[in-house]
Design a protein around this motif. Structure first.
Motif, PDB file in Angstrom:
ATOM      1  N   ALA A 124       0.833  -1.194   0.000  1.00 13.74           N
ATOM      2  CA  ALA A 124       0.000   0.000   0.000  1.00 13.74           C
ATOM      3  C   ALA A 124       0.877   1.258   0.000  1.00 13.74           C
ATOM      4  O   ALA A 124       2.037   1.226   0.416  1.00 13.74           O
ATOM      5  CB  ALA A 124      -0.909  -0.004   1.219  1.00 13.74           C
ATOM      6  N   GLN A 125       0.304   2.351  -0.487  1.00 10.56           N
ATOM      7  CA  GLN A 125       1.040   3.607  -0.468  1.00 10.56           C
ATOM      8  C   GLN A 125       1.422   3.954   0.973  1.00 10.56           C
ATOM      9  O   GLN A 125       0.613   3.843   1.894  1.00 10.56           O
ATOM     10  CB  GLN A 125       0.210   4.737  -1.077  1.00 10.56           C
ATOM     11  N   ASN A 126       2.684   4.326   1.134  1.00  8.40           N
ATOM     12  CA  ASN A 126       3.265   4.704   2.426  1.00  8.40           C
ATOM     13  C   ASN A 126       3.407   3.525   3.385  1.00  8.40           C
ATOM     14  O   ASN A 126       3.523   3.719   4.610  1.00  8.40           O
ATOM     15  CB  ASN A 126       2.480   5.839   3.089  1.00  8.40           C
ATOM     16  N   TYR A 127       3.424   2.313   2.838  1.00  9.49           N
ATOM     17  CA  TYR A 127       3.754   1.140   3.657  1.00  9.49           C
ATOM     18  C   TYR A 127       5.101   1.364   4.333  1.00  9.49           C
ATOM     19  O   TYR A 127       6.085   1.782   3.705  1.00  9.49           O
ATOM     20  CB  TYR A 127       3.813  -0.108   2.775  1.00  9.49           C
ATOM     21  N   VAL A 128       5.147   1.109   5.637  1.00 10.68           N
ATOM     22  CA  VAL A 128       6.386   1.251   6.414  1.00 10.68           C
ATOM     23  C   VAL A 128       7.122  -0.089   6.368  1.00 10.68           C
ATOM     24  O   VAL A 128       6.646  -1.094   6.909  1.00 10.68           O
ATOM     25  CB  VAL A 128       6.086   1.656   7.859  1.00 10.68           C
ATOM     26  N   ASN A 129       8.260  -0.107   5.706  1.00  9.61           N
ATOM     27  CA  ASN A 129       8.990  -1.341   5.465  1.00  9.61           C
ATOM     28  C   ASN A 129       9.549  -1.944   6.751  1.00  9.61           C
ATOM     29  O   ASN A 129       9.993  -1.218   7.654  1.00  9.61           O
ATOM     30  CB  ASN A 129      10.152  -1.084   4.499  1.00  9.61           C
ATOM     31  N   ILE A 130       9.536  -3.269   6.811  1.00  7.93           N
ATOM     32  CA  ILE A 130      10.272  -3.990   7.851  1.00  7.93           C
ATOM     33  C   ILE A 130      11.756  -3.952   7.520  1.00  7.93           C
ATOM     34  O   ILE A 130      12.601  -3.760   8.395  1.00  7.93           O
ATOM     35  CB  ILE A 130       9.759  -5.439   7.952  1.00  7.93           C
ATOM     36  N   LEU A 131      12.057  -4.123   6.250  1.00  8.02           N
ATOM     37  CA  LEU A 131      13.429  -3.984   5.758  1.00  8.02           C
ATOM     38  C   LEU A 131      13.776  -2.485   5.727  1.00  8.02           C
ATOM     39  O   LEU A 131      12.940  -1.666   5.374  1.00  8.02           O
ATOM     40  CB  LEU A 131      13.536  -4.612   4.368  1.00  8.02           C
ATOM     41  N   ASN A 132      14.972  -2.147   6.101  1.00  6.35           N
ATOM     42  CA  ASN A 132      15.431  -0.765   6.253  1.00  6.35           C
ATOM     43  C   ASN A 132      14.693  -0.057   7.396  1.00  6.35           C
ATOM     44  O   ASN A 132      14.253   1.078   7.280  1.00  6.35           O
ATOM     45  CB  ASN A 132      15.313   0.064   4.971  1.00  6.35           C
ATOM     46  N   ALA A 133      14.572  -0.764   8.502  1.00  6.98           N
ATOM     47  CA  ALA A 133      14.084  -0.203   9.756  1.00  6.98           C
ATOM     48  C   ALA A 133      14.977  -0.757  10.865  1.00  6.98           C
ATOM     49  O   ALA A 133      15.901  -1.530  10.603  1.00  6.98           O
ATOM     50  CB  ALA A 133      12.619  -0.574   9.972  1.00  6.98           C
ATOM     51  N   ALA A 134      14.703  -0.380  12.088  1.00  6.75           N
ATOM     52  CA  ALA A 134      15.541  -0.816  13.209  1.00  6.75           C
ATOM     53  C   ALA A 134      15.201  -2.262  13.590  1.00  6.75           C
ATOM     54  O   ALA A 134      14.697  -2.546  14.687  1.00  6.75           O
ATOM     55  CB  ALA A 134      15.350   0.123  14.393  1.00  6.75           C
ATOM     56  N   ASN A 135      15.488  -3.170  12.656  1.00  8.39           N
ATOM     57  CA  ASN A 135      15.174  -4.588  12.802  1.00  8.39           C
ATOM     58  C   ASN A 135      16.386  -5.436  12.440  1.00  8.39           C
ATOM     59  O   ASN A 135      17.296  -4.965  11.749  1.00  8.39           O
ATOM     60  CB  ASN A 135      14.018  -4.973  11.866  1.00  8.39           C
ATOM     61  N   PRO A 136      16.420  -6.719  12.842  1.00  4.91           N
ATOM     62  CA  PRO A 136      17.485  -7.623  12.410  1.00  4.91           C
ATOM     63  C   PRO A 136      17.422  -7.859  10.894  1.00  4.91           C
ATOM     64  O   PRO A 136      16.360  -8.149  10.355  1.00  4.91           O
ATOM     65  CB  PRO A 136      17.192  -8.909  13.186  1.00  4.91           C
ATOM     66  N   HIS A 137      18.578  -7.737  10.233  1.00  6.08           N
ATOM     67  CA  HIS A 137      18.713  -7.960   8.793  1.00  6.08           C
ATOM     68  C   HIS A 137      19.683  -9.120   8.569  1.00  6.08           C
ATOM     69  O   HIS A 137      20.694  -9.231   9.280  1.00  6.08           O
ATOM     70  CB  HIS A 137      19.245  -6.700   8.102  1.00  6.08           C
ATOM     71  N   VAL A 138      19.381  -9.951   7.571  1.00 14.20           N
ATOM     72  CA  VAL A 138      20.137 -11.187   7.377  1.00 14.20           C
ATOM     73  C   VAL A 138      20.399 -11.443   5.899  1.00 14.20           C
ATOM     74  O   VAL A 138      19.502 -11.277   5.056  1.00 14.20           O
ATOM     75  CB  VAL A 138      19.380 -12.393   7.978  1.00 14.20           C
ATOM     76  N   PHE A 139      21.621 -11.852   5.589  1.00 15.14           N
ATOM     77  CA  PHE A 139      21.973 -12.400   4.282  1.00 15.14           C
ATOM     78  C   PHE A 139      22.036 -13.921   4.399  1.00 15.14           C
ATOM     79  O   PHE A 139      22.627 -14.461   5.331  1.00 15.14           O
ATOM     80  CB  PHE A 139      23.370 -11.936   3.841  1.00 15.14           C
ATOM     81  N   GLY A 140      21.430 -14.637   3.437  1.00 11.41           N
ATOM     82  CA  GLY A 140      21.720 -16.043   3.272  1.00 11.41           C
ATOM     83  C   GLY A 140      20.788 -17.037   3.923  1.00 11.41           C
ATOM     84  O   GLY A 140      20.976 -18.244   3.768  1.00 11.41           O
ATOM     85  N   LYS A 141      19.760 -16.547   4.665  1.00  8.02           N
ATOM     86  CA  LYS A 141      18.797 -17.487   5.248  1.00  8.02           C
ATOM     87  C   LYS A 141      17.522 -16.748   5.606  1.00  8.02           C
ATOM     88  O   LYS A 141      17.452 -15.524   5.534  1.00  8.02           O
ATOM     89  CB  LYS A 141      19.373 -18.172   6.489  1.00  8.02           C
ATOM     90  N   ASN A 142      16.507 -17.505   6.022  1.00 10.20           N
ATOM     91  CA  ASN A 142      15.294 -16.918   6.560  1.00 10.20           C
ATOM     92  C   ASN A 142      15.671 -15.991   7.710  1.00 10.20           C
ATOM     93  O   ASN A 142      16.417 -16.378   8.616  1.00 10.20           O
ATOM     94  CB  ASN A 142      14.366 -18.036   7.055  1.00 10.20           C
ATOM     95  N   ALA A 143      15.170 -14.766   7.693  1.00  9.80           N
ATOM     96  CA  ALA A 143      15.645 -13.749   8.623  1.00  9.80           C
ATOM     97  C   ALA A 143      15.295 -14.029  10.078  1.00  9.80           C
ATOM     98  O   ALA A 143      15.978 -13.527  10.982  1.00  9.80           O
ATOM     99  CB  ALA A 143      15.093 -12.375   8.229  1.00  9.80           C
ATOM    100  N   ASP A 144      14.252 -14.831  10.343  1.00 16.31           N
ATOM    101  CA  ASP A 144      13.888 -15.093  11.735  1.00 16.31           C
ATOM    102  C   ASP A 144      13.904 -16.571  12.107  1.00 16.31           C
ATOM    103  O   ASP A 144      13.609 -16.921  13.239  1.00 16.31           O
ATOM    104  CB  ASP A 144      12.510 -14.491  12.055  1.00 16.31           C
ATOM    105  N   LEU A 145      14.264 -17.439  11.161  1.00 19.22           N
ATOM    106  CA  LEU A 145      14.334 -18.869  11.431  1.00 19.22           C
ATOM    107  C   LEU A 145      15.628 -19.442  10.858  1.00 19.22           C
ATOM    108  O   LEU A 145      16.261 -18.836   9.999  1.00 19.22           O
ATOM    109  CB  LEU A 145      13.140 -19.601  10.803  1.00 19.22           C
ATOM    110  N   SER A 146      16.001 -20.608  11.314  1.00 17.66           N
ATOM    111  CA  SER A 146      17.218 -21.260  10.801  1.00 17.66           C
ATOM    112  C   SER A 146      16.851 -22.234   9.694  1.00 17.66           C
ATOM    113  O   SER A 146      17.038 -23.457   9.806  1.00 17.66           O
ATOM    114  CB  SER A 146      17.957 -21.955  11.944  1.00 17.66           C
ATOM    115  N   ASN A 147      16.336 -21.687   8.600  1.00 14.89           N
ATOM    116  CA  ASN A 147      16.035 -22.509   7.429  1.00 14.89           C
ATOM    117  C   ASN A 147      16.050 -21.631   6.188  1.00 14.89           C
ATOM    118  O   ASN A 147      16.387 -20.457   6.251  1.00 14.89           O
ATOM    119  CB  ASN A 147      14.690 -23.240   7.585  1.00 14.89           C
TER     120      ASN A 147
END
Length: 223
Positions: A124-147
């Protein structure tokens, strides 16, 4: 960096308050080493178990961008990436302030915009992203699980906080071969922006943008 699911390789960092959490650009070069795996993740972030994520779909070959665990947006390309001998340059440029929905998320492959999707729901217009916010960011796997680990190479990665950019900021067509190739990025990065070159064997997650937004290395070693 070569990411291998067998050794659970990934990079992670918790971001700070961004320049603009509605606008960003991610640019990276990848080379797959397997095909057909279930939803391998390239880069994403999570909050409360919900994710914004750049990955491959459930079949493992079509590019997918999800917002809020696909509840706020889901784009799956009709084009599939099955060539394990090829390098692919992917750019995902997001600006949810745009009035036209299709301008809110633009995905590019090797310098050309992808316009054909098997699934296409835009945030939606003006959706506040989870990515590029004060959250954990991850390369290479599911960002909140080990899979959903990514098997392949990731190189020459830029993240730009607060700007929706084009692939021409990061690459160009070679005048002799016509092949898309990387160029030096000459713009600014914003607060959460980073540039990962992966060239320092003692600090593989080192951000060389000048921001010092280094990533923590997990299970990757310099060989």
């Amino acid at each position: 960096l070569r990411f291998n699911s067998g050794s659970s390789d990934y990079l992670n960092r918790t971001m700070t308050t961004p320049t603009n959490n509605k606008i960003y650009t991610w640019s990276g070069w990848i080379k797959k080493t397997t095909i057909g795996e279930v939803a391998p993740n390239i880069f994403g972030a999570h909050s409360g178990g919900l994710r914004d994520c750049i990955r491959f779909d459930g079949g493992g070959n079509a590019l997918q961008m999800i917002f809020n665990e696909a509840g706020s947006g889901n784009l799956v390309t009709t084009q599939v990436l099955r060539d394990v001998s090829a390098w692919y340059h992917i750019v995902v440029a997001v600006d949810t302030t745009q009035a036209t929905s299709t301008n809110r998320v633009k995905i590019y492959l090797n310098g050309s915009q992808i316009t054909s999707f098997s699934t296409s729901s835009y945030p939606a217009q003006n959706y506040v992203n989870i990515l590029n916010a004060a959250n954990p960011h991850v390369f290479g796997k599911n960002a909140d699980l080990s899979n959903e680990f990514f098997n392949g190479y990731i190189s020459e990665t830029h993240f730009i906080d607060g700007q929706q950019l084009a692939p021409s900021d990061f690459g160009e067509f070679d005048e002799d071969s016509g092949i898309w190739k990387p160029i030096a990025y000459e713009g600014t990065y914003g607060t959460n922006g980073f540039y990962l070159e992966f060239k320092d064997s003692s600090a593989l997650g080192d951000d060389t943008s000048g921001n010092g937004n280094d990533f923590t290395v997990n299970n990757l070693t310099s060989i």
